[in-house]
Design an enzyme around this catalytic site. Sequence first.
Site, PDB file in Angstrom:
ATOM      1  N   ARG A 289      45.531  17.181  26.873  1.00 53.78           N
ATOM      2  CA  ARG A 289      46.801  16.511  27.205  1.00 53.78           C
ATOM      3  C   ARG A 289      46.859  15.178  26.460  1.00 53.78           C
ATOM      4  O   ARG A 289      46.010  14.316  26.670  1.00 53.78           O
ATOM      5  CB  ARG A 289      46.848  16.292  28.712  1.00 53.78           C
ATOM      6  CG  ARG A 289      48.130  15.744  29.248  1.00 53.78           C
ATOM      7  CD  ARG A 289      48.067  15.794  30.793  1.00 53.78           C
ATOM      8  NE  ARG A 289      49.187  15.110  31.369  1.00 53.78           N
ATOM      9  CZ  ARG A 289      49.120  14.170  32.288  1.00 53.78           C
ATOM     10  NH1 ARG A 289      47.958  13.800  32.779  1.00 53.78           N
ATOM     11  NH2 ARG A 289      50.202  13.608  32.751  1.00 53.78           N
TER      12      ARG A 289
ATOM     13  N   PHE B 210      51.032   6.449  26.113  1.00 54.89           N
ATOM     14  CA  PHE B 210      50.429   6.555  27.434  1.00 54.89           C
ATOM     15  C   PHE B 210      48.925   6.772  27.317  1.00 54.89           C
ATOM     16  O   PHE B 210      48.148   5.841  27.453  1.00 54.89           O
ATOM     17  CB  PHE B 210      51.100   7.656  28.241  1.00 54.89           C
ATOM     18  CG  PHE B 210      50.560   7.843  29.648  1.00 54.89           C
ATOM     19  CD1 PHE B 210      49.932   6.811  30.348  1.00 54.89           C
ATOM     20  CD2 PHE B 210      50.669   9.065  30.276  1.00 54.89           C
ATOM     21  CE1 PHE B 210      49.446   6.996  31.636  1.00 54.89           C
ATOM     22  CE2 PHE B 210      50.187   9.264  31.565  1.00 54.89           C
ATOM     23  CZ  PHE B 210      49.578   8.231  32.240  1.00 54.89           C
TER      24      PHE B 210
ATOM     25  N   GLN C 259      43.936  12.718  27.262  1.00 54.30           N
ATOM     26  CA  GLN C 259      43.098  13.215  28.358  1.00 54.30           C
ATOM     27  C   GLN C 259      42.237  14.365  27.883  1.00 54.30           C
ATOM     28  O   GLN C 259      42.695  15.262  27.179  1.00 54.30           O
ATOM     29  CB  GLN C 259      43.965  13.665  29.534  1.00 54.30           C
ATOM     30  CG  GLN C 259      43.160  14.070  30.749  1.00 54.30           C
ATOM     31  CD  GLN C 259      44.035  14.376  31.959  1.00 54.30           C
ATOM     32  OE1 GLN C 259      45.184  13.969  32.032  1.00 54.30           O
ATOM     33  NE2 GLN C 259      43.487  15.093  32.915  1.00 54.30           N
TER      34      GLN C 259
ATOM     35  N   ASN D 168      41.794  12.214  37.718  1.00 51.55           N
ATOM     36  CA  ASN D 168      41.478  12.808  39.011  1.00 51.55           C
ATOM     37  C   ASN D 168      42.688  13.535  39.578  1.00 51.55           C
ATOM     38  O   ASN D 168      43.769  13.507  39.001  1.00 51.55           O
ATOM     39  CB  ASN D 168      40.949  11.742  39.981  1.00 51.55           C
ATOM     40  CG  ASN D 168      41.958  10.646  40.258  1.00 51.55           C
ATOM     41  OD1 ASN D 168      43.139  10.909  40.484  1.00 51.55           O
ATOM     42  ND2 ASN D 168      41.507   9.403  40.250  1.00 51.55           N
TER      43      ASN D 168
ATOM     44  N   PHE E  30      40.439   9.822  30.662  1.00 58.34           N
ATOM     45  CA  PHE E  30      41.533   9.556  29.734  1.00 58.34           C
ATOM     46  C   PHE E  30      41.291   8.232  29.042  1.00 58.34           C
ATOM     47  O   PHE E  30      40.555   7.375  29.537  1.00 58.34           O
ATOM     48  CB  PHE E  30      42.913   9.614  30.404  1.00 58.34           C
ATOM     49  CG  PHE E  30      43.147   8.619  31.507  1.00 58.34           C
ATOM     50  CD1 PHE E  30      43.709   7.382  31.258  1.00 58.34           C
ATOM     51  CD2 PHE E  30      42.825   8.947  32.822  1.00 58.34           C
ATOM     52  CE1 PHE E  30      43.951   6.479  32.279  1.00 58.34           C
ATOM     53  CE2 PHE E  30      43.062   8.054  33.852  1.00 58.34           C
ATOM     54  CZ  PHE E  30      43.623   6.814  33.588  1.00 58.34           C
TER      55      PHE E  30
ATOM     56  N   LEU F  38      48.371   2.518  37.202  1.00 61.82           N
ATOM     57  CA  LEU F  38      47.214   3.345  37.553  1.00 61.82           C
ATOM     58  C   LEU F  38      46.121   2.561  38.280  1.00 61.82           C
ATOM     59  O   LEU F  38      45.159   3.159  38.764  1.00 61.82           O
ATOM     60  CB  LEU F  38      46.644   3.986  36.286  1.00 61.82           C
ATOM     61  CG  LEU F  38      47.605   4.887  35.510  1.00 61.82           C
ATOM     62  CD1 LEU F  38      46.945   5.389  34.236  1.00 61.82           C
ATOM     63  CD2 LEU F  38      48.086   6.039  36.368  1.00 61.82           C
TER      64      LEU F  38
ATOM     65  N   HIS G  70      42.630   5.075  39.586  1.00 61.00           N
ATOM     66  CA  HIS G  70      41.698   5.641  38.610  1.00 61.00           C
ATOM     67  C   HIS G  70      40.637   4.602  38.271  1.00 61.00           C
ATOM     68  O   HIS G  70      40.961   3.432  38.046  1.00 61.00           O
ATOM     69  CB  HIS G  70      42.440   6.067  37.342  1.00 61.00           C
ATOM     70  CG  HIS G  70      43.446   7.142  37.578  1.00 61.00           C
ATOM     71  ND1 HIS G  70      43.142   8.477  37.503  1.00 61.00           N
ATOM     72  CD2 HIS G  70      44.763   7.076  37.922  1.00 61.00           C
ATOM     73  CE1 HIS G  70      44.229   9.186  37.773  1.00 61.00           C
ATOM     74  NE2 HIS G  70      45.221   8.355  38.034  1.00 61.00           N
TER      75      HIS G  70
END
Length: 187
Positions: A76, A81, A84, A123, A134, A143, A147
């Site tokens: 991903r 952004f 991942q 997660n 990531f 976030l 995370h």
Amino acid sequence: MRRSAAVDPSKDAKNQALVNEVKGKGAFFEVSRNGKVLGKINFNLYWDTTPYTCANFAHLCTKKEGEGYKKAPFHRVIPEFMLQGGDFTNHNGTGGVSIYGAKFTDENFKRRHTKPGLLSMANAGPNTNGSQFFVTTIVTGWLDGKHVVFGEVADEASMKVVKTIESYGSGSGKTNGTIIISDCGLL
């Protein structure tokens, strides 16, 4: 289906030995797209604040294909952004396991998502850390507290590789080509 409880690695003395085996080391990924090497990403790990999370990542960098990050995809990638990866069991964001068991607890949220190039645990909610991670490409403050930040991209050359990977992403996260961790290890 009932989810198994997450392991708190700090509660078991054998896990301190796992930390001690790799403590203080950095890590690297050699990344390829469609079989062509894009470059190497070096990581500094935050051993002072997240030793168990760092040990999980470091050990997974040393394991063979299918048991760690070697040959696992960046499944991903979303421009502006993050990138991942770390699902070495299902290769699609639904799998992966930690060195402590299937899942382990959030170590702490002392570090914040304050800059591009941070390494953080992916997660599925609180206390569901496994092997997925990531790398941020922008500041991602939303976030924070969700995370665990446990490292960062170590240098400008590595960040250029991150930006190259980012260029093969899309708004949906689907990558243009197959992007994998072709090699990895400790520094």
